[in-house]
Motif scaffolding. Structure first.
Motif, PDB file in Angstrom:
ATOM      1  N   LEU A  84       0.876  -1.170   0.000  1.00 51.31           N
ATOM      2  CA  LEU A  84       0.000   0.000   0.000  1.00 51.31           C
ATOM      3  C   LEU A  84       0.911   1.217   0.000  1.00 51.31           C
ATOM      4  O   LEU A  84       1.566   1.515   1.003  1.00 51.31           O
ATOM      5  N   LEU A  85       0.984   1.894  -1.140  1.00 49.65           N
ATOM      6  CA  LEU A  85       1.866   3.048  -1.276  1.00 49.65           C
ATOM      7  C   LEU A  85       1.282   4.260  -0.544  1.00 49.65           C
ATOM      8  O   LEU A  85       0.065   4.325  -0.329  1.00 49.65           O
ATOM      9  N   PRO A  86       2.116   5.233  -0.191  1.00 52.95           N
ATOM     10  CA  PRO A  86       1.614   6.428   0.503  1.00 52.95           C
ATOM     11  C   PRO A  86       0.495   7.156  -0.232  1.00 52.95           C
ATOM     12  O   PRO A  86      -0.377   7.750   0.405  1.00 52.95           O
ATOM     13  N   ASN A  87       0.460   7.088  -1.571  1.00 59.56           N
ATOM     14  CA  ASN A  87      -0.606   7.761  -2.316  1.00 59.56           C
ATOM     15  C   ASN A  87      -1.902   6.952  -2.361  1.00 59.56           C
ATOM     16  O   ASN A  87      -2.887   7.374  -2.957  1.00 59.56           O
ATOM     17  N   GLY A  88      -1.925   5.764  -1.741  1.00 60.41           N
ATOM     18  CA  GLY A  88      -3.121   4.928  -1.712  1.00 60.41           C
ATOM     19  C   GLY A  88      -3.141   3.820  -2.742  1.00 60.41           C
ATOM     20  O   GLY A  88      -4.005   2.939  -2.691  1.00 60.41           O
ATOM     21  N   ALA A  89      -2.222   3.842  -3.696  1.00 60.46           N
ATOM     22  CA  ALA A  89      -2.164   2.776  -4.703  1.00 60.46           C
ATOM     23  C   ALA A  89      -1.760   1.457  -4.043  1.00 60.46           C
ATOM     24  O   ALA A  89      -1.018   1.452  -3.058  1.00 60.46           O
ATOM     25  N   LYS A  90      -2.267   0.378  -4.585  1.00 61.36           N
ATOM     26  CA  LYS A  90      -1.939  -0.970  -4.107  1.00 61.36           C
ATOM     27  C   LYS A  90      -1.189  -1.651  -5.245  1.00 61.36           C
ATOM     28  O   LYS A  90      -1.773  -1.957  -6.271  1.00 61.36           O
ATOM     29  N   ARG A  91       0.116  -1.844  -5.058  1.00 54.95           N
ATOM     30  CA  ARG A  91       0.972  -2.315  -6.141  1.00 54.95           C
ATOM     31  C   ARG A  91       1.747  -3.557  -5.762  1.00 54.95           C
ATOM     32  O   ARG A  91       1.984  -3.833  -4.585  1.00 54.95           O
ATOM     33  N   TYR A 113      -0.318  -8.495   5.443  1.00 56.00           N
ATOM     34  CA  TYR A 113      -1.162  -8.291   4.269  1.00 56.00           C
ATOM     35  C   TYR A 113      -0.529  -7.286   3.311  1.00 56.00           C
ATOM     36  O   TYR A 113       0.559  -7.520   2.825  1.00 56.00           O
ATOM     37  N   LEU A 114      -1.193  -6.219   3.027  1.00 56.48           N
ATOM     38  CA  LEU A 114      -0.653  -5.177   2.164  1.00 56.48           C
ATOM     39  C   LEU A 114       0.188  -4.251   3.034  1.00 56.48           C
ATOM     40  O   LEU A 114      -0.338  -3.374   3.700  1.00 56.48           O
ATOM     41  N   ALA A 115       1.474  -4.450   3.033  1.00 55.82           N
ATOM     42  CA  ALA A 115       2.354  -3.636   3.867  1.00 55.82           C
ATOM     43  C   ALA A 115       2.261  -2.175   3.427  1.00 55.82           C
ATOM     44  O   ALA A 115       2.419  -1.877   2.241  1.00 55.82           O
ATOM     45  N   PRO A 116       2.000  -1.270   4.376  1.00 55.79           N
ATOM     46  CA  PRO A 116       1.892   0.154   4.034  1.00 55.79           C
ATOM     47  C   PRO A 116       3.280   0.783   3.888  1.00 55.79           C
ATOM     48  O   PRO A 116       3.736   1.540   4.743  1.00 55.79           O
ATOM     49  N   ILE A 117       3.933   0.450   2.780  1.00 54.86           N
ATOM     50  CA  ILE A 117       5.305   0.889   2.558  1.00 54.86           C
ATOM     51  C   ILE A 117       5.616   0.782   1.066  1.00 54.86           C
ATOM     52  O   ILE A 117       5.069  -0.081   0.385  1.00 54.86           O
ATOM     53  N   GLN A 140       7.329   5.748 -12.281  1.00 55.65           N
ATOM     54  CA  GLN A 140       7.359   7.111 -11.735  1.00 55.65           C
ATOM     55  C   GLN A 140       6.585   7.179 -10.424  1.00 55.65           C
ATOM     56  O   GLN A 140       7.001   7.861  -9.482  1.00 55.65           O
ATOM     57  N   GLU A 141       5.478   6.459 -10.355  1.00 57.06           N
ATOM     58  CA  GLU A 141       4.675   6.427  -9.132  1.00 57.06           C
ATOM     59  C   GLU A 141       5.491   5.851  -7.970  1.00 57.06           C
ATOM     60  O   GLU A 141       5.455   6.385  -6.859  1.00 57.06           O
ATOM     61  N   TYR A 142       6.224   4.788  -8.223  1.00 55.66           N
ATOM     62  CA  TYR A 142       7.067   4.215  -7.170  1.00 55.66           C
ATOM     63  C   TYR A 142       8.082   5.247  -6.677  1.00 55.66           C
ATOM     64  O   TYR A 142       8.281   5.407  -5.473  1.00 55.66           O
ATOM     65  N   ILE A 143       8.751   5.943  -7.600  1.00 57.67           N
ATOM     66  CA  ILE A 143       9.752   6.939  -7.222  1.00 57.67           C
ATOM     67  C   ILE A 143       9.091   8.073  -6.435  1.00 57.67           C
ATOM     68  O   ILE A 143       9.604   8.513  -5.397  1.00 57.67           O
TER      69      ILE A 143
END
Length: 180
Positions: A84-91, A113-117, A140-143
């Motif tokens: 779970l990325l800081p912007n809310g995306a689940k990747r 589960y979905l680690a918030p990191i 780019q989203e990851y960066i």
């Protein structure tokens, strides 16, 4: 009685407002499918990568694990891991690594589960069904969400795109070795 079958396009995007828990439940109830969700709520149902891509991805994980075992500085994750990325995306990158101190800072429940990191390092390996434009956007989203280094491996064009914090994307043509 015959059971009906629904055939969907290879990549189907739906807009849904799912919580982290609802997304996890959707993944668990459909464990034969792979899902990601953008920060905008677009649900992405991804097709299998194919045998050739899977073979190469297994080798990438093997190499990343060997490096991790030598230095013991963090944890390695495969493409079935979700973040779970800081912007809310689940990747779910194809291969990723997180520094040990960042991983250990998560609670044991967050690690399950979905680690918030966002991973510190990740690799996306293009499969025949992937869109180069969308995969570049994902890199780019990851960066933007904290990844320090990312490699986009484009086998079709025999290129590796290197993404780093605060730097322009570097493109290597037909490299034998990529260092990070």
């Amino acid at each position: 009685m015959e059971i009906p079958t629904i055939y969907l396009p290879p990549v189907l995007e739906l807009k849904l407002d799912l919580t982290k828990e609802q997304f996890w439940q959707l993944c668990r109830e459909n464990d034969d499918l792979r899902f990601e969700q953008t920060a905008n709520g677009d649900l992405i149902i991804m097709p299998p990568t194919g045998s050739s891509t899977g073979k190469i991805n297994a080798d990438l994980i093997y190499q990343l694990m060997a490096w991790r075992r030598q230095n013991n500085l963090g944890e390695v994750f495969d493409s079935n891991s979700g973040f779970l990325l800081p912007n809310g995306a689940k990747r779910s990158p194809d291969a990723s690594w997180i520094k040990q101190e960042r991983w250990d800072a998560l609670t044991s429940e967050e690690q399950i589960y979905l680690a918030p990191i966002c991973p510190d390092f990740l690799i996306e390996l293009m499969s025949p069904t992937d869109s180069l434009l969308k995969t570049r956007e994902k890199m780019q989203e990851y960066i933007e969400n904290g990844a320090e280094l990312g490699w986009l491996i484009n086998r079709k064009q025999q290129q590796v795109e290197i993404y780093r914090q605060g730097q322009e994307v570097e493109i290597l043509d037909n490299p034998n070795i990529v260092l990070g």
